[in-house]
Scaffold this active site. Structure first.
Site, mmCIF file in Angstrom:
data_model
loop_
_atom_site.group_PDB
_atom_site.id
_atom_site.type_symbol
_atom_site.label_atom_id
_atom_site.label_comp_id
_atom_site.label_asym_id
_atom_site.label_seq_id
_atom_site.Cartn_x
_atom_site.Cartn_y
_atom_site.Cartn_z
ATOM 1 N N GLN A 102 0.858 -1.194 0.000
ATOM 2 C CA GLN A 102 0.000 0.000 0.000
ATOM 3 C C GLN A 102 0.895 1.245 0.000
ATOM 4 O OE1 GLN A 102 -3.505 -0.676 2.950
ATOM 5 N NE2 GLN A 102 -1.827 -2.025 3.622
ATOM 6 N N HIS A 120 -1.334 1.615 -4.306
ATOM 7 C CA HIS A 120 -1.734 3.015 -4.106
ATOM 8 C C HIS A 120 -0.866 4.002 -4.866
ATOM 9 C CE1 HIS A 120 -3.830 1.795 -0.079
ATOM 10 N NE2 HIS A 120 -4.447 1.349 -1.151
ATOM 11 N N CYS A 128 0.045 14.313 -15.626
ATOM 12 C CA CYS A 128 -0.750 15.475 -16.036
ATOM 13 C C CYS A 128 -2.234 15.171 -15.847
ATOM 14 C CB CYS A 128 -0.462 15.790 -17.506
ATOM 15 S SG CYS A 128 -1.462 17.159 -18.094
ATOM 16 N N CYS A 148 2.479 20.757 -16.558
ATOM 17 C CA CYS A 148 2.811 19.809 -17.635
ATOM 18 C C CYS A 148 3.596 20.547 -18.728
ATOM 19 C CB CYS A 148 1.517 19.246 -18.222
ATOM 20 S SG CYS A 148 1.797 18.185 -19.653
ATOM 21 N N ASN A 214 3.415 -6.850 13.445
ATOM 22 C CA ASN A 214 2.972 -5.497 13.746
ATOM 23 C C ASN A 214 3.386 -5.183 15.177
ATOM 24 O OD1 ASN A 214 1.455 -3.066 14.073
ATOM 25 N ND2 ASN A 214 0.085 -3.756 12.427
ATOM 26 N N ALA A 232 9.009 -4.598 12.396
ATOM 27 C CA ALA A 232 9.317 -5.401 11.202
ATOM 28 C C ALA A 232 10.822 -5.481 10.973
ATOM 29 C CB ALA A 232 8.638 -4.762 9.989
HETATM 30 N N1 APR Z 1 6.898 -2.535 12.452
HETATM 31 C C1 APR Z 1 5.702 -3.124 12.174
HETATM 32 N N2 APR Z 1 4.526 -2.463 12.197
HETATM 33 C C2 APR Z 1 4.568 -1.146 12.516
HETATM 34 C C3 APR Z 1 5.768 -0.462 12.818
HETATM 35 C C4 APR Z 1 6.969 -1.218 12.775
HETATM 36 N N3 APR Z 1 8.161 -0.662 13.056
HETATM 37 N N4 APR Z 1 5.466 0.845 13.097
HETATM 38 C C5 APR Z 1 4.128 0.962 12.953
HETATM 39 N N5 APR Z 1 3.587 -0.226 12.625
HETATM 40 C C6 APR Z 1 2.187 -0.535 12.328
HETATM 41 C C7 APR Z 1 1.161 0.222 13.146
HETATM 42 O O1 APR Z 1 0.886 -0.481 14.355
HETATM 43 C C8 APR Z 1 -0.055 0.200 12.200
HETATM 44 O O2 APR Z 1 -0.830 -0.971 12.392
HETATM 45 O O3 APR Z 1 1.968 -0.138 10.988
HETATM 46 C C9 APR Z 1 0.580 0.149 10.807
HETATM 47 C C10 APR Z 1 0.463 1.455 10.041
HETATM 48 O O4 APR Z 1 -0.915 1.660 9.788
HETATM 49 P P1 APR Z 1 -1.332 2.893 8.875
HETATM 50 O O5 APR Z 1 -0.586 4.101 9.293
HETATM 51 O O6 APR Z 1 -2.835 2.906 8.861
HETATM 52 O O7 APR Z 1 -0.779 2.518 7.438
HETATM 53 P P2 APR Z 1 -1.454 1.604 6.341
HETATM 54 O O8 APR Z 1 -2.136 0.442 6.960
HETATM 55 O O9 APR Z 1 -0.398 1.335 5.331
HETATM 56 O O10 APR Z 1 -2.544 2.608 5.705
HETATM 57 C C11 APR Z 1 -3.210 2.163 4.563
HETATM 58 O O11 APR Z 1 -4.225 4.359 4.384
HETATM 59 O O12 APR Z 1 -4.086 6.659 4.394
HETATM 60 C C12 APR Z 1 -4.119 5.543 3.591
HETATM 61 O O13 APR Z 1 -3.243 5.398 1.426
HETATM 62 C C13 APR Z 1 -2.862 5.427 2.774
HETATM 63 O O14 APR Z 1 -1.713 3.414 2.058
HETATM 64 C C14 APR Z 1 -2.278 4.076 3.176
HETATM 65 C C15 APR Z 1 -3.510 3.341 3.693
#
Ligand code: APR
Length: 247
Positions: A102, A120, A128, A148, A214, A232
């Site tokens: 994502q 995404h 453009c 553009c 996570n 991670a």
């Molecule tokens: N290791 C593993 N997980 C982590 C770490 C880490 N070091 N740091 C944060 N996290 C976890 C958080 O606990 C959370 O569950 O990563 C996740 C981040 O969640 P979001 O910020 O919601 O990101 P994401 O799930 O990618 O969002 C999806 O939302 O705003 C839109 O388009 C945007 O692609 C994005 C989509």
């Protein structure tokens, strides 16, 4: 993180015929790129409807581009972290068939991952709003909003905003991979944004194994087979190390 859990995950990876991964902003957090939700998340400070929707761009392209210029700068300065590198390794060793992300940064690609499906879009690209022109930034855009060079219309970030459709090719590929997967590694996503968040549920429904990495629980956690709580950048290298022992 327990050695027993890492051992179990390594077993699942070794047994899997078609392992895929789904990543979110959490895997880039240790590279200094802010997540959207959770502690210090971007959506705690900014309102998505003011920065990440077509309406926001129409209303105030300068404000939107200033925010994206800041984020482009962060991505260009960032380096892949051990989590990105471990997933590239997992693909090189032949265990990971594809990585669906994502994230709009290019850290998976820079870490060496080859089969990356970007659901995404790509924050380093702009297109453009009027013609087919597309460009890639090697540095943050100087002129805001960028225009553009072919038809002088506005350029927009080549990312998916809220209420927008996902890139067709990427979505099609992600879905076909999801239907082939018998195991999925879900790393660093809150799992709340669709359709990406539905991917682990589909793997589960079709009898696949779901592993989550996570630092805290997510919308995916209720259905996972193994939940590895931790960063991670630490857990993925530990899994690679365990695989190397067996492999
Ligand atoms: N290791 C593993 N997980 C982590 C770490 C880490 N070091 N740091 C944060 N996290 C976890 C958080 O606990 C959370 O569950 O990563 C996740 C981040 O969640 P979001 O910020 O919601 O990101 P994401 O799930 O990618 O969002 C999806 O939302 O705003 C839109 O388009 C945007 O692609 C994005 C989509």
């Amino acid at each position: 993180m327990s050695a027993e859990e890492i051992r179990k995950v390594a077993e699942i990876i070794l047994d899997a015929n078609f392992l895929i991964a789904l990543t979110g902003a959490g895997i880039s957090a240790e590279s200094g790129i802010p997540t959207f939700r959770g502690k210090n998340g971007l959506w705690n400070k900014y309102r998505p409807e003011e920065l990440a929707t077509p309406q926001a761009f129409k209303r105030d392209p300068i404000k939107v581009w200033e925010w994206y210029r800041w984020r482009i700068g962060l991505v260009l300065k960032a380096k892949p972290n051990p989590g990105h590198i471990a997933l590239a390794e997992l693909e090189k060793l032949g265990f990971l068939k594809a990585l669906i992300t994502q994230n709009v940064d290019d850290l998976h690609e820079r870490a060496g991952s080859r089969r990356v499906i970007k659901l995404h879009g790509n924050i380093l690209e702009a297109r453009c709003i009027n013609c087919e022109y597309k460009t890639k930034f090697s540095e943050p855009p100087r002129e805001i909003p960028p225009k553009c060079p072919v038809c002088s219309s506005l350029l927009r970030p080549n990312v998916v905003w809220f209420n927008e459709p996902l890139p067709e090719e990427a979505l099609r590929e992600a879905l076909s991979l999801t239907y082939r997967a018998d195991a999925i590694l879900v790393v660093g996503t809150s799992g709340v944004v669709m359709p990406a968040g539905a991917i682990p549920f589909t793997v589960k429904e079709r009898g696949g194994v779901v592993i989550e990495i996570n630092i805290s629980e997510s919308a995916i956690t209720p259905i996972v087979d193994i939940f590895l709580r931790g960063p991670a950048g630490k857990l993925l290298p530990a899994i690679i190390e365990e695989l190397r022992k067996k492999y």
